[in-house]
Design a protein around this motif. Structure first.
Motif, PDB file in Angstrom:
ATOM      1  N   GLN A 164       7.577   7.524  11.469  1.00  0.00           N
ATOM      2  CA  GLN A 164       6.123   7.647  11.512  1.00  0.00           C
ATOM      3  C   GLN A 164       5.628   7.667  12.952  1.00  0.00           C
ATOM      4  O   GLN A 164       4.724   8.431  13.289  1.00  0.00           O
ATOM      5  CB  GLN A 164       5.446   6.506  10.748  1.00  0.00           C
ATOM      6  CG  GLN A 164       5.462   6.702   9.252  1.00  0.00           C
ATOM      7  CD  GLN A 164       4.796   5.560   8.501  1.00  0.00           C
ATOM      8  OE1 GLN A 164       4.664   4.442   9.009  1.00  0.00           O
ATOM      9  NE2 GLN A 164       4.395   5.840   7.279  1.00  0.00           N
ATOM     10  N   ARG A 169       4.423   5.929   2.912  1.00  0.00           N
ATOM     11  CA  ARG A 169       3.541   5.096   3.722  1.00  0.00           C
ATOM     12  C   ARG A 169       3.953   3.636   3.554  1.00  0.00           C
ATOM     13  O   ARG A 169       4.188   3.190   2.438  1.00  0.00           O
ATOM     14  CB  ARG A 169       2.091   5.254   3.281  1.00  0.00           C
ATOM     15  CG  ARG A 169       1.585   6.672   3.369  1.00  0.00           C
ATOM     16  CD  ARG A 169       0.081   6.741   3.417  1.00  0.00           C
ATOM     17  NE  ARG A 169      -0.464   8.065   3.206  1.00  0.00           N
ATOM     18  CZ  ARG A 169      -0.288   9.117   3.976  1.00  0.00           C
ATOM     19  NH1 ARG A 169       0.464   9.028   5.026  1.00  0.00           N
ATOM     20  NH2 ARG A 169      -0.840  10.285   3.700  1.00  0.00           N
ATOM     21  N   ARG A 211       5.106  -2.767   6.541  1.00  0.00           N
ATOM     22  CA  ARG A 211       4.995  -2.562   7.987  1.00  0.00           C
ATOM     23  C   ARG A 211       5.424  -3.824   8.739  1.00  0.00           C
ATOM     24  O   ARG A 211       6.130  -3.753   9.743  1.00  0.00           O
ATOM     25  CB  ARG A 211       3.570  -2.187   8.378  1.00  0.00           C
ATOM     26  CG  ARG A 211       3.382  -2.010   9.885  1.00  0.00           C
ATOM     27  CD  ARG A 211       2.065  -1.367  10.244  1.00  0.00           C
ATOM     28  NE  ARG A 211       1.942  -0.026   9.714  1.00  0.00           N
ATOM     29  CZ  ARG A 211       2.571   1.051  10.197  1.00  0.00           C
ATOM     30  NH1 ARG A 211       3.368   0.924  11.240  1.00  0.00           N
ATOM     31  NH2 ARG A 211       2.407   2.234   9.655  1.00  0.00           N
TER      32      ARG A 211
END
Length: 142
Positions: free
Chosen positions: A18, A62, A68
């Protein structure tokens, strides 16, 4: 949900891709990791089920907030151990491979103590904009 080393590796790959490409699909992760697309698809399904990843209608991956955080922590450990090993005189390729194994087995408390010790001995090591001390910007193996 407990996440395994392979799951952390997949999340770390998504994070890195990303940063590099913006949008990431399973095939990109497979190429980056040198594994088959079916194995990444299985990992993606597991990571989606665990709340670490989502996939949109165009099949782009995502990271969720939890995903994350795991990816960034794993990547920080990877960069730290790579840097430490290279500074100790280990060949960069070997250091990278060893760091990939070490990042998964160290406890958070031990990692914190090591990074504190490192910072005492290297006071110029400043946190990056994401608050982490070791990432691609501070990784000499890049």
């Amino acid at each position: 949900m407990k996440i395994h080393a392979s799951g952390e590796d997949n999340l770390e790959a998504v994070l890195m891709l990303q940063k590099e490409k913006g949008m990431v699909r399973s095939v990109d992760v497979a190429r980056h990791m040198g594994v088959s697309k079916p194995s990444v698809c299985h990992a993606v399904a597991t990571l989606k089920e665990g709340g670490f990843l989502t996939m949109d209608g165009d099949f782009f991956l995502r990271l969720t907030d939890v995903g994350r955080e795991v990816a960034e922590q794993t990547y920080e450990k990877h960069c730290f151990f790579t840097r430490l090993l290279v500074e100790a005189g280990v060949d960069p390729k070997t250091a990278e491979q060893d760091a990939c194994r070490m990042e998964h087995v160290i406890s958070p408390a031990s990692f914190q103590k090591l990074t504190e010790l490192y910072q005492k001995r290297h006071p110029s090591t400043e946190p990056t904009e994401n608050g982490r001390r070791f990432d691609a910007k501070t990784d000499p193996a890049d």
